[in-house]
Design an enzyme around this catalytic site. Structure first.
Site, PDB file in Angstrom:
ATOM      1  N   ASP A 144       0.826  -1.212   0.000  1.00  0.00           N
ATOM      2  CA  ASP A 144       0.000   0.000   0.000  1.00  0.00           C
ATOM      3  C   ASP A 144       0.865   1.269   0.000  1.00  0.00           C
ATOM      4  O   ASP A 144       2.070   1.208   0.222  1.00  0.00           O
ATOM      5  CB  ASP A 144      -0.905  -0.026   1.238  1.00  0.00           C
ATOM      6  CG  ASP A 144      -2.180   0.801   1.057  1.00  0.00           C
ATOM      7  OD1 ASP A 144      -2.413   1.306  -0.050  1.00  0.00           O
ATOM      8  OD2 ASP A 144      -2.934   0.916   2.031  1.00  0.00           O
ATOM      9  N   GLU A 161       2.396   7.091  -2.209  1.00  0.00           N
ATOM     10  CA  GLU A 161       2.065   8.438  -2.718  1.00  0.00           C
ATOM     11  C   GLU A 161       2.361   9.539  -1.716  1.00  0.00           C
ATOM     12  O   GLU A 161       2.219  10.718  -2.030  1.00  0.00           O
ATOM     13  CB  GLU A 161       0.559   8.535  -3.034  1.00  0.00           C
ATOM     14  CG  GLU A 161      -0.021   7.406  -3.831  1.00  0.00           C
ATOM     15  CD  GLU A 161      -0.444   6.250  -2.927  1.00  0.00           C
ATOM     16  OE1 GLU A 161      -0.118   6.270  -1.732  1.00  0.00           O
ATOM     17  OE2 GLU A 161      -1.071   5.319  -3.438  1.00  0.00           O
ATOM     18  N   ASP A 212      -8.767   3.150  -4.320  1.00  0.00           N
ATOM     19  CA  ASP A 212      -9.930   3.154  -3.429  1.00  0.00           C
ATOM     20  C   ASP A 212     -11.143   3.802  -4.065  1.00  0.00           C
ATOM     21  O   ASP A 212     -11.443   4.963  -3.794  1.00  0.00           O
ATOM     22  CB  ASP A 212      -9.590   3.922  -2.147  1.00  0.00           C
ATOM     23  CG  ASP A 212      -8.375   3.351  -1.432  1.00  0.00           C
ATOM     24  OD1 ASP A 212      -7.995   2.199  -1.722  1.00  0.00           O
ATOM     25  OD2 ASP A 212      -7.820   4.061  -0.575  1.00  0.00           O
TER      26      ASP A 212
END
Lengths: 664, 664
Positions: free
Chosen positions: B388, B391, B455
């Protein structure tokens, strides 16, 4: 004022204030070329610029009162500055340039005010302000639901800088003012520590400077520069102007309001021209003459009101609807602005189209002033009107004077004011007939006798509610607009946002301490509480009109002062306490003349008010007679009917002020 | 490729395509200086640039394969271009320049695709795309309530261009691709008719060009350039990866799901590291090792699953929470990025702080790969994980390699992918262990075996719902990412927005025709429907896993093709119908390999699907066996369980496809 040559550039100072500081390493001028996108949707603009070139004009050649600027030695000169009294004249030497940026020396702790009529931030330091007349927005705060919904439904949410009345003029805490003489789109950017940047989508004619030893001197000078209004008409002091738009029923409602003890100076019926039914509800019929269906025997009614000392006011704007009788007259005479095909340019105002009377055509302006405002309104018996709009000049139309509509857009409100003023003058009614405008720009001061703060939301919100009216009064006041007022109770009711009794009462008690008290039914009268629908509201309103009338001698003296010195009636605290830097950011209190300080309650549910009392003199709390020494923060009780108001203990008007306390 | 000197400048062509056209009147290069403001709030960035100078580099001097650019003759040269194969190398001759803009020749009817993984617009023409890895936004559409509320509550609403995976690369319908080799903030602006403008906040190393006779050739070339993934692991073809984060209870729930006939390839428990309670709800404990409290005897459980042919997958990200046991180890070794004072830089993730493992420090990257992913995950028995984030690299921290964090921000996802790939490789598990990432940038292709679309909101919304996943697969696929998949049912449930059974079912039936089927419980499992909570949903899900498994031989052939040629599994229609311009803007259908066309139903309440069938061959509707000639718009019935899917009548896999029809 003269250019001072430095090793690698020049400086310019006013007195001991350095205003410009230019060197090749740190240039103050940038020229370039941009391609703008400007979309208008019912007075709301979506504006974006694509800056293709922005070139630093690093190289300066000083020749006495003239400076020639180029990007580097040997390159073609692009801009000339020439001193002209207290101004710099600018001359484009490169005709391709359509953008100019210049940097004015700033101090870190400097404050700046002005920019026309600003509704959100009185002290503009730290923010960027595009200056373009437009709708001010509904909500004006991107974090609120109303703004969001207004944006989504009609691109109408707006932001902190949107205003009906921009003006490229600022007043600095360094005791000078600066004015950019241009009607082009411009931006004041106060976000930097050591400079203010001015952006102009044209080479402006002049940058003017006004310096003085005191803020009041500078404000007086600005008022002389931009124009000064006459004193308020005597009839205004008789009480409030009651806004009703209920057709013939308005007269009966006025009677009820007066029967409650309300002091009334005028009845304002914007629907005097009749109505048009649209899917949005009733709209006014945009053809400017009395409508006998909605107001039978209006002329006689106006005479009857006059017998009771009450004036009648109406409504007008610079458009003519295609289905009204005036449209073909104007079209035949060639009075309308035209489109790309040379036909009358039509603007959609929501299920009806209108022509734009072209005020750059002297014959059209004269016709509007003489035939519409002169004959249909003044001769008919109107003593005043809302001179609405002025912000909507489409940017893609052709005007009689041949100037690009993008350059005329900002200038339009002033032309519109001039048409109104000319009509009033033609009947010898200057200082007697009272029209009020929300739109403005440089020079509107010379023509418009009264600013109205535009269309607030019917709430206590920070960026579109009651408190914004104070910001509007203070900023426009510094620019030479002595008289400001607002719709009591606000105007815009959308998405279920409706007036409360508290809101009307708080707004009323503030309005009693402004030049003009005037009510408005708002955009949705039936959904919103009106002053005559609630006993407590009406009684409170009536009492406040008595206070207004009782205070009239003081207001009259302020009006005389305004005519004499150009100082506005409502003043920021720093205007009389200029060394007290704590006053520089205050925008929710104001001085009402030099002797009275008004701190309205502008939040819902509050019954106390905290504020800063300036100076080292003694202030008297109007309602309790409590005395306070200045120079400190205080909190006072401020229940409904008792906004936090103070007067100077040493005021010559003390006895008058004391009387207000007794008005029950 | 060579520079062609013209009267007043130069041109550059690839084959017969003019790419650059520069003259003093119409310059293609602009250099300048800007001062950016970049604020990060939990992965959402507020970015604004103040362009101080933007100078046209009008004057070009061509010397063979080199061009020197300056603002005008005699002025200091500011930029040099040097041809280097199919690339232009750029050299800053003026070191003060920190902004570059260049214009690529465009045709009016040209289409452009790419920009990394774009979630809103596949064809980028007509819009501007900042390229900066960040949270993609919740709602991503300023006209929706969810976006508005996300903006107000956490600056998290986002917009059409926000993406976890930007990449400064585009493919043009003129049959060339362009790549900017830089990790600086950049912008692709496709809003102009006759040029595309590229803005870069640095002088990039290179601009690379890829031309070809066909789109497939160019996509293959891009895949070679950026890196190619191994084939999918065999175990994936066994069924869906079931995402549960219910602690030990996950195993029982998996049993129930299997009992319904579901084909399962893996169990994915992101909470394998344990939980942390915050005021926002349960969060994962960001210290990467099995948590024996939440998953007792996990190692043994993993072995038991393996016996049943089911893999176990976990979760990891590049941060370590301050209160976990790994933090002091990393801090002592100096593996964290530091702040201005040289201390470990801490990032607030919502009531807990984390250190950022500094992957520019080879020792830190090795440690993370070996000790965390290698030992704690792979050696422990994990067959895959969500890798995950990537960013969130803060832009104000100090990194071991000495490069400005603003320049490393975009590069971070690729470094993060590399750490994961290195760990996998160290255990000989390349092509066997499957990790999936949402963050990406240039080069991530070489390391990350599977993209996950990030997401989405749990809805059918145009800019954040089911349909955006297709856009993400198509755009990233063109950049050389062969494998894409998404959270079945979406992830983000906020402000009362919750999953419907219809949404899960529509998402499931699309996912069956993507490389990997994987469920996710979402951010608020208890508020949202899960696949095992509704009989109809579970039955539908089970059937779709059977279809996925039945189709596996075809998918396997596509995977082999991807490894061989770099063509993605999910392909835009134009990739195989390149002369059919009607396909250029289609982003809600895709080719699943060359032989199958998938048109998911992506709107609520719809039971038909309209689509365009490309080419002039014959297409067979999967469920009804109806035959359609290509080159026309059609509408087919598409009830739940029958997404609009077609195969080529002449496909060699026809028998396999026909079998799908029989799976009840």
């Amino acid at each position: 004022m003269h250019f001072e040559t430095t090793k690698d550039g020049f400086t310019l100072a006013i007195g001991n204030r350095t205003i410009l500081s230019h060197s090749s390493d740190s240039p103050a001028f940038f020229a370039g070329f941009g391609k703008e996108r400007m979309d208008m949707y019912r007075g709301n603009f979506d504006i974006e610029d694509y800056v293709i070139e922005r070139t630093a004009l690093r190289h300066a050649e000083v020749n006495g009162d003239s400076v020639t600027l180029s990007s580097s030695p040997g390159q073609a000169p692009r801009l000339r500055l020439t001193l002209d009294g207290n101004a710099i004249r600018l001359t484009a030497l490169d005709k391709t340039v359509n953008r100019l940026w210049l940097r004015i020396v700033a101090e870190t702790d400097e404050h700046v005010w002005g920019g026309g009529e600003q509704m959100s931030y009185f002290d503009m330091r730290g923010r960027r302000f595009p200056l373009w007349t437009s709708e001010p927005g509904v909500g004006r705060d991107k974090t609120t639901e109303i703004t969001f919904k207004s944006d989504v439904s009609g691109k109408a949410g707006g932001d902190y800088y949107n205003t009906n009345y921009p003006q490229p003029t600022w007043l600095s805490s360094r005791k000078y003012a600066l004015h950019v003489e241009t009607s082009a789109y411009s931006v004041f950017d106060f976000r930097n520590d050591d400079f203010h940047e001015i952006e102009i989508w044209a080479i402006p004619e002049r940058i003017e400077f006004f310096a003085g030893d005191s803020f009041t001197d500078i404000v007086s000078a600005l008022s002389l520069r931009f124009g000064r209004q006459p004193e308020l008409p005597e009839w205004v002091y008789n009480g409030a102007i009651i806004g009703l738009k209920d057709g013939a029923n308005s007269f009966a409602r006025l009677e009820k309001i007066r029967a409650a003890g309300t002091k009334v100076s005028g009845l304002w019926c914007e629907d005097w021209v009749g109505l048009r039914q649209t899917s949005f509800g009733a709209r006014l019929f945009w053809d400017w003459q009395a409508n006998d269906t909605r107001y039978p025997h209006l002329r006689q009614k106006i005479a009857e009101l006059a017998d009771q000392g009450i004036r009648f006011l109406g409504y007008v704007n610079p458009y003519l609807c295609v289905d009204g009788p005036l449209f073909p007259v104007a079209e035949k005479a060639g009075y309308f602005a035209t489109d790309a095909e040379g036909k009358t340019a039509l603007v959609d105002f929501g299920e009806f189209d209108c022509g734009v009377v072209d005020f750059t055509n002297p014959a059209a302006a004269d016709w509007f002033a003489e035939e519409i405002i002169g004959r249909n309104m003044l001769d008919f018996g109107l003593s005043g009107w809302m001179a609405d709009f002025g912000e909507y000049l489409p940017i893609d139309i052709t005007l009689s004077n041949g100037v690009d509509a993008k350059l005329m857009h900002n200038a339009w409100p002033t032309l519109w004011a001039e048409v109104n003023a000319k009509a009033v003058e033609s009947r010898g009614e200057t200082g007697e007939a009272l029209f009020f405008m929300r739109a403005g720009f440089t020079g509107v001061q010379a023509h418009c006798p009264l600013i109205w703060g535009g269309d607030q939301s019917v709430d206590f919100s920070r960026h579109d509610g009651l408190v914004t009216v104070i910001c509007g009064a203070l900023s426009s006041g510094l620019m030479g607009n002595a008289y400001h007022h607002s719709d009591i109770g606000g105007y815009t009711s959308l998405f279920g946002n409706v007036r409360t009794a508290e809101l009307i009462m708080r707004w009323t008690e503030m309005a009693a301490f402004t030049p003009v008290m005037r009510t408005h039914e708002g955009n949705r009268p039936r959904d919103n509480l009106q002053i005559d629908q609630d006993e407590a509201v009406l009684a409170h309103f009536a009492r406040m009109t008595s206070i207004y009338v009782a205070l009239a001698p003081y207001l009259k003296s302020l009006s005389a002062e305004a005519a004499e010195s150009g100082l506005p009636v409502q003043r920021p605290l720093f205007l009389h306490y200029e060394d007290d830097r704590q006053t520089y950011e205050i925008q929710d209190c104001y001085l009402y003349g030099a002797d009275m300080l008004v701190a309205p309650v502008w939040k819902a549910g509050e019954t106390q008010r905290s504020l800063y009392l300036p100076g080292d003199g003694e202030w008297v709390h109007l309602w309790s007679d409590t005395h306070y020494r200045g120079g400190r923060d205080i909190t006072v009780e401020a229940p409904l009917g008792e906004p936090a108001i103070f007067y100077r203990a040493d005021s010559s008007q003390r006895q008058l002020f004391e009387k207000l306390r007794t008005i029950g």
